[in-house]
Design an enzyme around this catalytic site. Structure first.
Site, PDB file in Angstrom:
ATOM      1  N   GLY A  23       0.827  -1.207   0.000  1.00 31.55           N
ATOM      2  CA  GLY A  23       0.000   0.000   0.000  1.00 31.55           C
ATOM      3  C   GLY A  23       0.851   1.242   0.000  1.00 31.55           C
ATOM      4  CB  SER A  25       0.580   3.877  -4.543  1.00 29.40           C
ATOM      5  OG  SER A  25      -0.717   3.621  -4.038  1.00 29.40           O
ATOM      6  CB  VAL A  74      -2.206  -7.304  -1.112  1.00 29.32           C
ATOM      7  CG1 VAL A  74      -1.046  -6.348  -1.334  1.00 29.32           C
ATOM      8  CG2 VAL A  74      -3.450  -6.561  -0.680  1.00 29.32           C
ATOM      9  CG  ASN A 100      -0.122   1.085   4.754  1.00 22.98           C
ATOM     10  OD1 ASN A 100      -0.645   1.653   5.719  1.00 22.98           O
ATOM     11  ND2 ASN A 100      -0.256   1.533   3.503  1.00 22.98           N
ATOM     12  CB  SER A 153      -7.705   1.026  12.453  1.00 27.63           C
ATOM     13  OG  SER A 153      -8.657   2.025  12.744  1.00 27.63           O
ATOM     14  CE1 TYR A 166      -9.907  -0.225   7.383  1.00 23.12           C
ATOM     15  CE2 TYR A 166     -10.733   0.904   9.341  1.00 23.12           C
ATOM     16  CZ  TYR A 166      -9.707   0.647   8.447  1.00 23.12           C
ATOM     17  OH  TYR A 166      -8.489   1.237   8.619  1.00 23.12           O
ATOM     18  CE  LYS A 170      -6.916  -1.624   8.838  1.00 26.79           C
ATOM     19  NZ  LYS A 170      -5.547  -1.684   8.264  1.00 26.79           N
ATOM     20  CB  ILE A 199      -4.385   9.316   9.684  1.00 22.52           C
ATOM     21  CG1 ILE A 199      -3.950   8.603  10.976  1.00 22.52           C
ATOM     22  CG2 ILE A 199      -3.167   9.809   8.908  1.00 22.52           C
ATOM     23  CD1 ILE A 199      -3.146   9.445  11.934  1.00 22.52           C
ATOM     24  CG  ASN A 204     -10.227   8.985   7.242  1.00 20.52           C
ATOM     25  OD1 ASN A 204     -11.080   8.130   7.497  1.00 20.52           O
ATOM     26  ND2 ASN A 204      -9.016   8.970   7.787  1.00 20.52           N
TER      27      ASN A 204
END
Length: 268
Positions: A23, A25, A74, A100, A153, A166, A170, A199, A204
């Site tokens: 992750g 990028s 992935v 990540n 998270s 989600y 986590k 973050i 978000n």
């Protein structure tokens, strides 16, 4: 037996280390890759956006470190296996793995379909397992130890009604981290997690200027976090300074999880 260092600043450096970041990028992954490189590591960049990866690769090369990028989904275990078979050895070994890669959906628990959950599970959990197993087996064969850090998270530790599935993925990673840490410790492989709070990332999109202005009033630190806040702690966990940390969840949330205490303090 105690470990001694002649220069305490050296224990935070990652010179000669070879890292993989999924992750990579954008967002937190990009910041982590840059921080590891600035600390002296060579970095393999994994993501699905080739253009972003190429840009980051050039940026890392410009600061004097080696970087290679590979487009890998992935969630596809075949692509992950092919990466470890053909490309993981591009720098001659693997010392650090950062998991990540992840995404979220904004739906209530009752609105989330099983198809939604299958997608989240495939990337956030199955993808993590595939890459962690590949990295751990690589490190075991090298016989020189290593470091694995999983980005999870605060939603794994505290309720988030709008992202139940989600949050569940986590939570799975937090449990996986503990078990993997116990199993891999004998090989000198340290496994830990970094637990971000709110973050500013593409994950978000609702973090508008107006929203952030109001939301940061609820955060003890007084601000929404930046990707670099997570990257710096991740780099620390990969360094010799964290040599005695095994199976720990390092919460980096500006105090977000203290909000219930803050509210309860107003109760008379």
């Amino acid at each position: 037996m105690k470990t001694h260092f002649n220069n305490t600043t050296d224990i935070y450096r990652l010179d000669g280390k070879r890292a993989i970041v999924t992750g990579a990028s954008k967002g937190i992954g990009r910041a982590i890759a840059l921080r590891l490189a600035k600390q002296g590591a060579d970095v393999i960049l994994i993501a699905r956006n080739a253009a972003n990866l190429d840009s980051l690769k050039k940026e890392i090369n410009n600061i004097g470190q080696r970087a290679e990028s590979f487009v890998v989904d992935v969630s596809d275990s075949g692509q992950v296996s092919e990466f470890f078979r053909k490309n993981a050895n591009v720098f001659g070994g693997v010392d650090i793995f950062i998991n990540n890669a992840a995404y979220t959906i904004y739906k209530s628990f009752t609105e989330t379909t099983l198809e939604d959950f299958d997608g989240l599970f495939a990337t956030n959990v199955k993808g993590a397992v595939s890459f962690m197993q590949g990295a751990a087996n690589y490190m075991k064969r090298q016989g020189q130890g290593g470091c694995i850090v999983i980005v999870t998270s605060v939603n794994a530790l505290s309720a988030l009604p709008s992202q139940a599935m989600y949050s569940a993925t986590k939570s799975m990673l937090e449990s996986l981290m503990k078990s993997a840490a116990a199993e891999l410790a004998e090989y000198g492989i340290r496994v830990n997690s970094v637990v971000p709070g709110a973050i500013m990332t593409d994950m978000n999109p609702h973090f508008t200027e107006e929203y952030v202005k109001e939301y940061q009033k609820e955060i003890p630190a007084g601000r929404v976090g930046e990707s670099e806040d997570i990257a710096d702690v991740t780099a620390f966990l990969c360094s010799e300074a964290a040599r005695y940390i095994y199976g720990s969840s390092i919460v980096v949330d500006g105090g977000v999880l203290l909000r219930p205490l803050k509210k309860s303090s107003n109760i008379k």
